[in-house]
Design an enzyme around this catalytic site. Structure first.
Site, PDB file in Angstrom:
ATOM      1  N   LEU A   3       1.028  -1.463   0.185  1.00 58.05           N
ATOM      2  CA  LEU A   3       0.080  -0.158   0.406  1.00 58.05           C
ATOM      3  C   LEU A   3       0.970   0.818  -0.447  1.00 58.05           C
ATOM      4  O   LEU A   3       2.168   1.359   0.418  1.00 58.05           O
ATOM      5  CB  LEU A   3      -0.928  -0.246   1.290  1.00 58.05           C
ATOM      6  CG  LEU A   3      -2.080  -1.252   1.608  1.00 58.05           C
ATOM      7  CD1 LEU A   3      -2.747  -1.367   2.511  1.00 58.05           C
ATOM      8  CD2 LEU A   3      -2.257  -0.437  -0.334  1.00 58.05           C
ATOM      9  N   ASP A   4       0.666   2.179  -0.534  1.00 59.68           N
ATOM     10  CA  ASP A   4       1.447   3.599  -1.143  1.00 59.68           C
ATOM     11  C   ASP A   4       2.146   3.826   0.704  1.00 59.68           C
ATOM     12  O   ASP A   4       0.954   3.904   1.463  1.00 59.68           O
ATOM     13  CB  ASP A   4       1.110   4.743  -2.026  1.00 59.68           C
ATOM     14  CG  ASP A   4       0.509   4.813  -2.826  1.00 59.68           C
ATOM     15  OD1 ASP A   4       1.763   3.529  -3.578  1.00 59.68           O
ATOM     16  OD2 ASP A   4      -0.411   4.623  -3.515  1.00 59.68           O
ATOM     17  N   TYR A   5       2.840   5.013   1.088  1.00 60.82           N
ATOM     18  CA  TYR A   5       2.818   5.947   2.042  1.00 60.82           C
ATOM     19  C   TYR A   5       1.913   6.018   2.556  1.00 60.82           C
ATOM     20  O   TYR A   5       1.149   6.305   3.858  1.00 60.82           O
ATOM     21  CB  TYR A   5       3.932   6.612   1.631  1.00 60.82           C
ATOM     22  CG  TYR A   5       4.707   7.562   2.897  1.00 60.82           C
ATOM     23  CD1 TYR A   5       5.042   6.282   4.703  1.00 60.82           C
ATOM     24  CD2 TYR A   5       4.619   8.622   3.354  1.00 60.82           C
ATOM     25  CE1 TYR A   5       6.261   7.114   4.860  1.00 60.82           C
ATOM     26  CE2 TYR A   5       5.091   9.255   4.191  1.00 60.82           C
ATOM     27  CZ  TYR A   5       6.187   8.543   5.324  1.00 60.82           C
ATOM     28  OH  TYR A   5       7.080   9.272   6.366  1.00 60.82           O
TER      29      TYR A   5
END
Ligand code: URA
Length: 238
Positions: free
Chosen positions: A100-102
């Site tokens: 999952l993105d930051y």
């Protein structure tokens, strides 16, 4: 006793198929003896060396984490940012299944079971994930139906398995959309909406296959039950 290739994959060294190749190629040693027969079984006290690397057989662990914003989905970070692994209290070397993105929040699974990780990340296994995205503009009906039919991103078609407008805020000019996709490409939800001219200003993954966040608050996690792990391993994925 477990089959050698399965144990190598469970340690996260490589996929089961790759482990079979390494065994056939004579690159695997058990207790100092080269093993080239695929049927060989080992137990947890056997010392396994693959391509000169000693594997550490440990108990398999599975966690479901509600990832907060500002945490990176990997085992370490060269900028010393907090990782999803830092949030879980274990001495086992676990890693996230997928990313999952930051700035994305929500459901992510962590494990040290390489066989399951490889299985779930393989595109043929078609794992459905559901995201809730807040967009910077209200989506037009034209774009909504365009997306429903499927759009081409970087040469490959993406067709949501489910798409729902959850709410529209006229005064703020934002909307919230639920989108389910099989796709696993990095940043895929942001790419989908960017392609249509929208920016995703908040993104949360609410479901991964049959798993949901339940009552887990941001940063909280729980172990998966044996039943849930078995379900993730279910037969039709083989
Ligand atoms: N799609 C994205 O754009 N970001 C994520 O973190 C997950 C899916």
């Amino acid at each position: 006793m477990e089959r050698l290739q399965k144990v190598i994959a469970s340690c996260g060294y490589c996929s089961r198929r790759k482990a079979e190749d390494l065994i056939k190629e004579g690159k695997v040693y058990v207790n100092g003896h080269k093993v080239t027969k695929l049927g060989t079984c080992v137990n947890s006290s056997d010392i396994i060396v693959v391509e000169n690397v000693e594997l550490h057989q440990s108990k398999l662990e599975y966690y479901l984490l509600n990832k907060p914003r500002g945490v990176i989905s990997s085992t370490n970070d060269d900028k010393s940012r907090k990782t999803v692994v830092d949030l879980i209290k274990t001495n086992t070397r676990i890693y996230p299944i997928g990313r999952l993105d930051y700035d994305t929040t929500g459901l992510i699974i962590l494990t040290n079971d390489g066989t399951l990780a490889n299985k779930l990340m393989h595109p043929k296994n078609k794992i459905e994930k559901t995201y809730v995205a807040k967009l910077n503009k209200i989506i037009s009906m034209e774009d909504y139906f365009k997306l429903k039919k499927g759009i081409v991103i970087e040469g490959r078609k993406v067709k949501p398995t489910n798409l729902k407008i959850k709410s529209k805020s006229k005064n703020k000019d934002e909307c919230i959309i639920e989108i389910s996709i099989i796709e696993g490409r990095n940043h895929i939800v942001k790419k989908i909406f960017a392609h249509l001219g929208y920016e995703v200003i908040k993104l949360k993954r609410e479901r991964y296959d049959f798993l949901t966040l339940g009552n887990l608050k941001s940063g909280e996690y729980r172990a998966l039950s044996i039943k849930e792990v078995k379900k993730l391993y279910r037969e039709e994925r083989n």
